[in-house]
Design an enzyme around this catalytic site. Structure first.
Site, PDB file in Angstrom:
ATOM      1  N   ASN A  13      -3.006   4.226   9.311  1.00 46.17           N
ATOM      2  CA  ASN A  13      -1.741   4.024   8.791  1.00 46.17           C
ATOM      3  C   ASN A  13      -0.824   4.491  10.043  1.00 46.17           C
ATOM      4  O   ASN A  13      -0.320   5.418  10.131  1.00 46.17           O
ATOM      5  CB  ASN A  13      -1.533   4.868   7.631  1.00 46.17           C
ATOM      6  CG  ASN A  13       0.106   4.676   7.243  1.00 46.17           C
ATOM      7  OD1 ASN A  13       0.836   3.908   7.603  1.00 46.17           O
ATOM      8  ND2 ASN A  13       0.429   5.459   6.149  1.00 46.17           N
ATOM      9  N   LYS A  15       2.227   4.155  10.470  1.00 49.31           N
ATOM     10  CA  LYS A  15       3.581   4.437   9.724  1.00 49.31           C
ATOM     11  C   LYS A  15       4.838   3.784  10.997  1.00 49.31           C
ATOM     12  O   LYS A  15       4.512   2.661  11.154  1.00 49.31           O
ATOM     13  CB  LYS A  15       3.987   5.977   9.622  1.00 49.31           C
ATOM     14  CG  LYS A  15       2.947   6.646   8.796  1.00 49.31           C
ATOM     15  CD  LYS A  15       3.044   7.909   8.458  1.00 49.31           C
ATOM     16  CE  LYS A  15       1.885   8.361   7.691  1.00 49.31           C
ATOM     17  NZ  LYS A  15       1.987   9.953   7.182  1.00 49.31           N
ATOM     18  N   HIS A  99       2.293   4.172  -0.992  1.00 51.38           N
ATOM     19  CA  HIS A  99       2.321   5.565  -0.139  1.00 51.38           C
ATOM     20  C   HIS A  99       3.293   6.353  -0.517  1.00 51.38           C
ATOM     21  O   HIS A  99       4.535   6.159  -0.842  1.00 51.38           O
ATOM     22  CB  HIS A  99       2.479   5.239   1.398  1.00 51.38           C
ATOM     23  CG  HIS A  99       2.120   6.286   2.167  1.00 51.38           C
ATOM     24  ND1 HIS A  99       3.096   7.486   2.601  1.00 51.38           N
ATOM     25  CD2 HIS A  99       0.970   6.490   2.932  1.00 51.38           C
ATOM     26  CE1 HIS A  99       2.336   8.414   3.245  1.00 51.38           C
ATOM     27  NE2 HIS A  99       1.211   7.671   3.639  1.00 51.38           N
ATOM     28  N   GLU A 101       5.188   8.341   0.969  1.00 51.47           N
ATOM     29  CA  GLU A 101       6.606   8.178   1.811  1.00 51.47           C
ATOM     30  C   GLU A 101       7.228   6.971   1.262  1.00 51.47           C
ATOM     31  O   GLU A 101       8.735   7.109   1.232  1.00 51.47           O
ATOM     32  CB  GLU A 101       6.386   7.947   3.348  1.00 51.47           C
ATOM     33  CG  GLU A 101       5.748   9.422   3.982  1.00 51.47           C
ATOM     34  CD  GLU A 101       5.001   9.348   5.057  1.00 51.47           C
ATOM     35  OE1 GLU A 101       4.873   8.187   5.799  1.00 51.47           O
ATOM     36  OE2 GLU A 101       4.126  10.211   5.472  1.00 51.47           O
ATOM     37  N   GLU A 169      -4.043  10.656  -1.677  1.00 53.64           N
ATOM     38  CA  GLU A 169      -3.425  11.404  -0.589  1.00 53.64           C
ATOM     39  C   GLU A 169      -2.522  12.562  -1.283  1.00 53.64           C
ATOM     40  O   GLU A 169      -1.442  12.444  -1.420  1.00 53.64           O
ATOM     41  CB  GLU A 169      -2.589  10.552   0.157  1.00 53.64           C
ATOM     42  CG  GLU A 169      -3.063   9.457   0.598  1.00 53.64           C
ATOM     43  CD  GLU A 169      -2.465   8.847   2.113  1.00 53.64           C
ATOM     44  OE1 GLU A 169      -3.131   9.055   3.183  1.00 53.64           O
ATOM     45  OE2 GLU A 169      -1.364   8.507   1.921  1.00 53.64           O
ATOM     46  N   GLY A 175       0.456  14.765   7.015  1.00 54.36           N
ATOM     47  CA  GLY A 175       1.414  14.990   8.383  1.00 54.36           C
ATOM     48  C   GLY A 175       1.477  16.639   8.604  1.00 54.36           C
ATOM     49  O   GLY A 175       2.411  17.016   9.294  1.00 54.36           O
ATOM     50  N   SER A 214      -4.044  14.525   6.810  1.00 56.75           N
ATOM     51  CA  SER A 214      -4.458  15.114   8.163  1.00 56.75           C
ATOM     52  C   SER A 214      -5.882  15.318   8.482  1.00 56.75           C
ATOM     53  O   SER A 214      -6.624  16.060   8.706  1.00 56.75           O
ATOM     54  CB  SER A 214      -4.138  16.852   7.945  1.00 56.75           C
ATOM     55  OG  SER A 214      -2.869  16.716   7.850  1.00 56.75           O
TER      56      SER A 214
HETATM   57  P1  PGA Z   1      -1.523  11.980   8.236  1.00 58.54           P
HETATM   58  O1  PGA Z   1      -1.050  10.828   7.352  1.00 58.54           O
HETATM   59  O2  PGA Z   1      -3.126  11.555   8.645  1.00 58.54           O
HETATM   60  O3  PGA Z   1      -0.779  11.899   9.334  1.00 58.54           O
HETATM   61  O4  PGA Z   1      -1.581  13.350   7.432  1.00 58.54           O
HETATM   62  C1  PGA Z   1      -1.998  10.208   6.238  1.00 58.54           C
HETATM   63  C2  PGA Z   1      -1.126   9.179   5.573  1.00 58.54           C
HETATM   64  O5  PGA Z   1       0.047   9.284   5.227  1.00 58.54           O
HETATM   65  O6  PGA Z   1      -1.502   7.984   5.180  1.00 58.54           O
END
Ligand code: PGA
Length: 255
Positions: A13, A15, A99, A101, A169, A175, A214
């Site tokens: 992803n 983003k 997601h 976010e 998640e 992140g 992560s």
């Molecule tokens: P990250 O994000 O691997 O940077 O923690 C995962 C995600 O939001 O899909």
């Protein structure tokens, strides 16, 4: 020993990262995958602006492309939005929906996420439906209730292994560099699997369940070897081909 019936899914992803010049990363990823005999399913979800530009670079390679969200309508007066049909037209075969976010920044609630998954299916895309609890929900003992509600209201009853994957998640692990422990992941996946089976029946047994938060080259193999993990959804570490390849190498592949 686990019998692997569906390949693990390694999904990146990106983003809101990447310009057209990042085609070089896709070319490097394709070159790296070339020498590998047995592969999991490999998916990259770049910003929608890059799908068309990447579609040439992935042609003839095992790399699939996906979007990061979609509107529920196929077309219409929705300024700034992108439909599932448009993602498909630009080269996508998947779309991420729900997601955290999107849920947080755009107030996308469970019912909308379910409608987005159905929009994906209408367009012929597979949906990656994201769920996960916040730090506050976890510390308030609300983790299971949060996940159960998300499963009940954002994973449609038509979900199957062929048209969707569910991604767990935990928001506090996204992140942040804070990965959930393997025990946490196994426990959460067992809980989610039981709920999926209860709500979807046999389809709930086979739909792939990904972990995200992560994931990086140094922990991918152990996460991908954890019971109940059918793949990973990778944010930051999916942007560089070398890191993403190392994560792909951690997948369990059928022999
Ligand atoms: P990250 O994000 O691997 O940077 O923690 C995962 C995600 O939001 O899909």
């Amino acid at each position: 020993m686990d019998i692997v019936t569906t390949p693990q899914l390694i999904a990146g992803n990106w983003k809101m990262n990447g310009l057209l010049a990042a085609r070089g990363e896709i070319a490097a990823l394709a070159a790296g995958l070339k020498g590998r005999a047995r592969l999991p399913e490999v998916l990259v979800c770049p910003p929608a602006t890059l799908l068309h530009g990447f579609s040439g670079a992935v042609a003839g390679t095992p790399i699939k492309l996906g979007g990061q969200t979609c509107h529920t309508a196929a077309a219409g007066a929705h300024t700034g939005d992108v439909s599932a049909e448009m993602l498909k037209d630009a080269g996508a075969s998947y779309v991420i929906v729900g997601h955290s976010e999107r849920r947080t920044d755009h107030n996308e609630a469970n019912a909308l996420v379910a409608a987005q998954a159905r929009a994906a299916w209408r367009a012929g895309l597979s949906a990656i439906i994201c769920i996960g609890e916040s730090e506050a929900q976890r510390s308030a003992g609300q983790m299971e209730k949060t996940l159960a509600d998300q499963i009940a209201y954002s994973v449609p009853s038509e979900t199957t292994v062929a048209n969707a994957a569910v991604a767990y998640e935990p928001i506090w692990a996204i992140g942040t560099g804070k990965t959930a422990s393997l025990d946490d992941i196994e426990g959460a996946h067992a809980f989610i699997r039981a709920r999926l089976e209860a709500s979807l029946g046999p389809a709930g047994r086979s739909v792939r369940l990904l972990y995200g938060g992560s994931v990086k080259p140094s922990n991918a193999k152990e996460i991908l070897s954890t019971r109940g993990v059918d793949g990973v959804l990778v944010g930051g570490a999916s942007l560089k081909a070398a890191d993403f390849l190392a994560i792909v190498d951690g997948a369990r592949v059928a022999v």
